[in-house]
Design an enzyme around this catalytic site. Structure first.
Site, PDB file in Angstrom:
ATOM      1  N   GLU A 142       0.821  -1.215   0.000  1.00 19.51           N
ATOM      2  CA  GLU A 142       0.000   0.000   0.000  1.00 19.51           C
ATOM      3  C   GLU A 142       0.856   1.267   0.000  1.00 19.51           C
ATOM      4  O   GLU A 142       0.550   2.221  -0.709  1.00 19.51           O
ATOM      5  CB  GLU A 142      -0.954   0.028   1.200  1.00 19.51           C
ATOM      6  N   ASP A 157     -12.166   8.248  -8.228  1.00 14.99           N
ATOM      7  CA  ASP A 157     -13.491   8.620  -7.731  1.00 14.99           C
ATOM      8  C   ASP A 157     -13.467   9.902  -6.887  1.00 14.99           C
ATOM      9  O   ASP A 157     -14.425  10.200  -6.190  1.00 14.99           O
ATOM     10  CB  ASP A 157     -14.095   7.465  -6.930  1.00 14.99           C
ATOM     11  N   SER A 193     -11.662  10.414  -4.313  1.00 10.22           N
ATOM     12  CA  SER A 193     -11.245  10.153  -2.935  1.00 10.22           C
ATOM     13  C   SER A 193      -9.719  10.090  -2.912  1.00 10.22           C
ATOM     14  O   SER A 193      -9.065  10.065  -3.955  1.00 10.22           O
ATOM     15  CB  SER A 193     -11.850   8.843  -2.421  1.00 10.22           C
TER      16      SER A 193
END
Length: 145
Positions: A50, A63, A65
């Protein structure tokens, strides 16, 4: 946009990139080994893919975000960045706290994420790089006793 630039500059000023074993020890100290059935190796693998173990990782998504911090906590569901439309803020935190060297808030929010029905599968990186794999190399040589 100016707020995001400020946040990124602030994050860079206090950047912390953990070494693999150092991060494993931190996670163990916070009770992540076996939390909700997920091994310490699961958490180390997830963090590697990540964020590269960086507390200051920030990634914009299609999106609108944004993912923040070492776990790449998403602003659509878990934190409030003041810009993401229809943010749920299920961790009841400001996203900016996720990009600091104090990882306690990020760890507590990650614990909240895995209490949801998707569990650790909420993280695409875990599904793509860690799920159903031998993760022993993530703890190899870490001396976690």
């Amino acid at each position: 946009m100016r707020g995001l630039v400020f946040l990124l500059l602030l994050a860079m000023a206090s950047a912390k990139v953990y070494e693999r074993c150092e991060w494993a020890r931190v996670l163990k100290a916070y009770g992540m080994d076996g939390y909700r059935g997920y091994s310490l190796a699961d958490w180390v693998c997830l963090s590697k893919w990540e964020s590269g173990y960086s507390t200051t990782a920030v990634n914009l998504n299609g999106d609108r975000s944004t993912d923040y911090g070492i776990f790449q906590i998403n602003s659509r569901w878990w934190c409030n960045d003041g810009r993401t439309p229809s943010s749920k803020n299920a961790c009841s935190i400001e996203c900016s706290v996720l990009v600091s060297d104090d990882v306690s808030v990020a760890i507590n929010c990650a614990k909240r994420v895995v209490r949801d029905p998707n569990g650790i599968r909420a993280w695409v990186a875990w599904r793509n790089h860690c799920e159903n794999r031998d993760l022993s190399s993530y703890l190899l040589g870490c001396d976690l006793e």
